[in-house]
Design a protein around this motif. Structure first.
Motif, PDB file in Angstrom:
ATOM      1  N   GLN A  62      -5.718  20.138  -5.207  1.00 13.40           N
ATOM      2  CA  GLN A  62      -3.422  18.717  -5.242  1.00 13.40           C
ATOM      3  C   GLN A  62      -4.001  17.418  -5.615  1.00 13.40           C
ATOM      4  O   GLN A  62      -5.030  17.881  -4.973  1.00 13.40           O
ATOM      5  N   GLY A  63      -3.236  16.491  -6.061  1.00 16.83           N
ATOM      6  CA  GLY A  63      -3.679  15.062  -6.663  1.00 16.83           C
ATOM      7  C   GLY A  63      -4.456  14.471  -7.645  1.00 16.83           C
ATOM      8  O   GLY A  63      -4.671  13.482  -7.395  1.00 16.83           O
ATOM      9  N   ARG A  64      -4.807  15.532  -8.460  1.00 20.34           N
ATOM     10  CA  ARG A  64      -6.330  15.154  -9.228  1.00 20.34           C
ATOM     11  C   ARG A  64      -5.325  13.957 -10.362  1.00 20.34           C
ATOM     12  O   ARG A  64      -5.634  13.512 -10.866  1.00 20.34           O
ATOM     13  N   GLN A  65      -3.480  14.282 -10.055  1.00 16.71           N
ATOM     14  CA  GLN A  65      -3.255  13.308 -11.396  1.00 16.71           C
ATOM     15  C   GLN A  65      -2.810  11.617 -10.893  1.00 16.71           C
ATOM     16  O   GLN A  65      -2.160  10.921 -12.002  1.00 16.71           O
ATOM     17  N   LEU A  66      -3.291  11.755  -9.571  1.00 17.08           N
ATOM     18  CA  LEU A  66      -2.328  10.335  -9.508  1.00 17.08           C
ATOM     19  C   LEU A  66      -3.374   8.832  -9.940  1.00 17.08           C
ATOM     20  O   LEU A  66      -4.526   9.695  -9.667  1.00 17.08           O
ATOM     21  N   LYS A  67      -2.583   8.489 -10.281  1.00 23.44           N
ATOM     22  CA  LYS A  67      -3.326   6.832 -11.280  1.00 23.44           C
ATOM     23  C   LYS A  67      -4.314   6.572 -10.248  1.00 23.44           C
ATOM     24  O   LYS A  67      -5.155   5.667 -10.664  1.00 23.44           O
ATOM     25  N   ASP A  68      -4.383   6.375  -8.894  1.00 16.50           N
ATOM     26  CA  ASP A  68      -4.166   5.541  -8.111  1.00 16.50           C
ATOM     27  C   ASP A  68      -5.826   6.788  -7.610  1.00 16.50           C
ATOM     28  O   ASP A  68      -5.108   7.756  -6.888  1.00 16.50           O
ATOM     29  N   ILE A  69      -6.117   6.261  -6.102  1.00 15.93           N
ATOM     30  CA  ILE A  69      -6.986   6.514  -5.415  1.00 15.93           C
ATOM     31  C   ILE A  69      -6.881   6.374  -4.289  1.00 15.93           C
ATOM     32  O   ILE A  69      -6.141   5.439  -3.610  1.00 15.93           O
ATOM     33  N   TYR A  70      -6.640   7.332  -3.410  1.00 11.55           N
ATOM     34  CA  TYR A  70      -6.268   7.296  -2.208  1.00 11.55           C
ATOM     35  C   TYR A  70      -6.956   7.823  -0.944  1.00 11.55           C
ATOM     36  O   TYR A  70      -8.479   8.754  -1.167  1.00 11.55           O
ATOM     37  N   THR A  71      -6.758   7.124   0.285  1.00 13.31           N
ATOM     38  CA  THR A  71      -7.997   7.881   1.353  1.00 13.31           C
ATOM     39  C   THR A  71      -7.262   8.379   2.519  1.00 13.31           C
ATOM     40  O   THR A  71      -5.393   8.263   2.442  1.00 13.31           O
ATOM     41  N   MET A  83       0.920  -1.238  -0.369  1.00 15.20           N
ATOM     42  CA  MET A  83       0.034   0.046  -0.098  1.00 15.20           C
ATOM     43  C   MET A  83       0.860   0.912   0.153  1.00 15.20           C
ATOM     44  O   MET A  83       1.488   1.218   0.732  1.00 15.20           O
ATOM     45  N   SER A  84       0.612   1.601  -0.864  1.00 18.68           N
ATOM     46  CA  SER A  84       1.385   2.778  -1.046  1.00 18.68           C
ATOM     47  C   SER A  84       0.926   4.265  -0.022  1.00 18.68           C
ATOM     48  O   SER A  84      -0.182   4.639   0.128  1.00 18.68           O
ATOM     49  N   VAL A  85       1.780   5.115  -0.218  1.00 18.09           N
ATOM     50  CA  VAL A  85       0.796   6.678   1.077  1.00 18.09           C
ATOM     51  C   VAL A  85       2.170   7.454   0.271  1.00 18.09           C
ATOM     52  O   VAL A  85       2.790   8.224  -0.607  1.00 18.09           O
ATOM     53  N   VAL A  86       1.049   8.980  -0.127  1.00 23.69           N
ATOM     54  CA  VAL A  86       1.589   9.907  -0.500  1.00 23.69           C
ATOM     55  C   VAL A  86       1.131  10.991   0.779  1.00 23.69           C
ATOM     56  O   VAL A  86       0.638  10.668   0.995  1.00 23.69           O
ATOM     57  N   LYS A  87       1.480  12.550   0.216  1.00 26.00           N
ATOM     58  CA  LYS A  87       1.743  13.560   0.828  1.00 26.00           C
ATOM     59  C   LYS A  87       1.283  14.545   0.162  1.00 26.00           C
ATOM     60  O   LYS A  87       2.352  14.728  -1.012  1.00 26.00           O
ATOM     61  N   ILE A  88       0.477  15.292   0.310  1.00 22.31           N
ATOM     62  CA  ILE A  88      -0.221  16.336  -0.007  1.00 22.31           C
ATOM     63  C   ILE A  88      -0.323  17.337   0.197  1.00 22.31           C
ATOM     64  O   ILE A  88      -1.461  16.930   1.502  1.00 22.31           O
ATOM     65  N   GLN A  89       0.365  18.581   0.714  1.00 24.13           N
ATOM     66  CA  GLN A  89       0.302  19.625   1.092  1.00 24.13           C
ATOM     67  C   GLN A  89       0.307  19.117   2.565  1.00 24.13           C
ATOM     68  O   GLN A  89       2.033  18.359   2.950  1.00 24.13           O
ATOM     69  N   ASP A  90       0.032  19.083   2.937  1.00 24.29           N
ATOM     70  CA  ASP A  90      -0.116  19.055   4.621  1.00 24.29           C
ATOM     71  C   ASP A  90      -0.865  17.384   5.185  1.00 24.29           C
ATOM     72  O   ASP A  90      -0.481  16.956   6.545  1.00 24.29           O
ATOM     73  N   LYS A  91      -0.864  16.397   4.133  1.00 28.90           N
ATOM     74  CA  LYS A  91      -1.797  15.606   4.702  1.00 28.90           C
ATOM     75  C   LYS A  91      -1.210  14.591   3.902  1.00 28.90           C
ATOM     76  O   LYS A  91      -0.834  14.736   2.726  1.00 28.90           O
ATOM     77  N   LEU A  92      -1.171  13.224   4.968  1.00 26.90           N
ATOM     78  CA  LEU A  92      -0.388  11.049   4.362  1.00 26.90           C
ATOM     79  C   LEU A  92      -1.961  10.859   3.713  1.00 26.90           C
ATOM     80  O   LEU A  92      -3.103  11.265   4.423  1.00 26.90           O
ATOM     81  N   PHE A  93      -1.813  10.586   2.482  1.00 27.21           N
ATOM     82  CA  PHE A  93      -3.036   9.553   1.860  1.00 27.21           C
ATOM     83  C   PHE A  93      -2.460   8.046   1.710  1.00 27.21           C
ATOM     84  O   PHE A  93      -1.096   8.214   1.281  1.00 27.21           O
ATOM     85  N   GLU A  94      -2.897   7.206   2.016  1.00 32.81           N
ATOM     86  CA  GLU A  94      -2.845   5.550   1.694  1.00 32.81           C
ATOM     87  C   GLU A  94      -3.616   5.115  -0.142  1.00 32.81           C
ATOM     88  O   GLU A  94      -4.932   5.590   0.018  1.00 32.81           O
ATOM     89  N   THR A  95      -3.175   4.315  -0.275  1.00 39.71           N
ATOM     90  CA  THR A  95      -3.954   3.489  -1.766  1.00 39.71           C
ATOM     91  C   THR A  95      -5.168   3.162  -0.898  1.00 39.71           C
ATOM     92  O   THR A  95      -4.985   2.159  -0.508  1.00 39.71           O
ATOM     93  N   SER A  96      -6.089   3.414  -1.840  1.00 40.48           N
ATOM     94  CA  SER A  96      -7.447   2.430  -1.725  1.00 40.48           C
ATOM     95  C   SER A  96      -8.257   2.253  -2.547  1.00 40.48           C
ATOM     96  O   SER A  96      -8.737   0.909  -2.621  1.00 40.48           O
ATOM     97  N   ILE A  97      -7.998   2.149  -3.693  1.00 38.12           N
ATOM     98  CA  ILE A  97      -8.272   1.681  -5.027  1.00 38.12           C
ATOM     99  C   ILE A  97      -7.337   1.783  -5.863  1.00 38.12           C
ATOM    100  O   ILE A  97      -7.087   2.508  -6.343  1.00 38.12           O
ATOM    101  N   SER A  98      -6.891   0.427  -6.892  1.00 41.19           N
ATOM    102  CA  SER A  98      -5.348   0.757  -7.799  1.00 41.19           C
ATOM    103  C   SER A  98      -6.371   1.073  -9.094  1.00 41.19           C
ATOM    104  O   SER A  98      -7.348   1.771  -9.363  1.00 41.19           O
TER     105      SER A  98
END
Length: 179
Positions: free
Chosen positions: A166-175, A1-16
């Motif tokens: 921010q984050g619209r370009q990500l190929k997965d959906i993150y929570t 499960m991948s984690v990304v930081k967008i601005q001040d928040k962390l998001f993890e992959t929920s739908i590939s």
């Protein structure tokens, strides 16, 4: 499960990306069956639905058209509760089969507003197609004909959805990760 930081928040992959592609294809196949012979007009809601609408349209094999409408109801990670039409509908909808293509349906207030606006233009029928549905958040009764994913009440981004643009370009959906 991948984690990304967008601005001040962390998001993890929920739908590939693979799951998204599979569900978009399945929704398109259902539209192909249901709308055969109708030449539907897809009305994609900007900004969030543009990636979903493009991928969906590439999987639709029946004649169809697309146009865009822009509504605003989000500020940061929460809905502002009000919907403002920013860019309107220019097409003649009289007698047309219309499919509203949305990225996410939460309260249903945006869809209610869209349906009311479209209804004044005498379409033959209006259908809702959404990438994501939060059934526990619905505040108004809606018939949603096409749903790719039903999700819990989490804040998500990616695949067209954003956090403060921010984050619209990500190929997965993150929570959004809880701290």
């Amino acid at each position: 499960m991948s984690v990304v930081k967008i601005q001040d928040k962390l998001f993890e992959t929920s739908i590939s990306e693979a799951e998204i592609k599979q569900r978009v294809k399945a929704v398109a196949e259902q539209i192909n069956r249901d709308m055969a012979g109708k030449n539907p007009l897809l009305l994609a809601v900007l900004n969030g639905a543009f990636i979903f609408a493009a991928d969906l349209m590439r999987e639709i094999t029946i004649p169809c058209e697309i146009s865009f409408v822009k509504l605003a109801s989000y500020q940061g990670v929460t809905s502002s509760g009000t919907v403002k039409e920013v860019i309107g509908i220019n097409e003649n909808l009289s007698g047309r089969t219309v499919i509203i293509v949305e990225d996410i349906v939460e309260s249903g207030l945006t869809m209610k507003r869209m349906i009311e606006s479209i209804g004044t233009r005498n379409p033959a029928s209006v259908h809702i197609c959404t990438l994501l549905l939060k059934p526990d958040r619905l505040k108004v009764p809606l018939t949603i004909d096409y749903v790719a994913f039903r999700i819990p009440n989490d804040f998500i981004l990616g695949y067209g959805l954003d956090y403060d643009q921010q984050g619209r370009q990500l190929k997965d959906i993150y929570t959004l990760k809880n701290d």
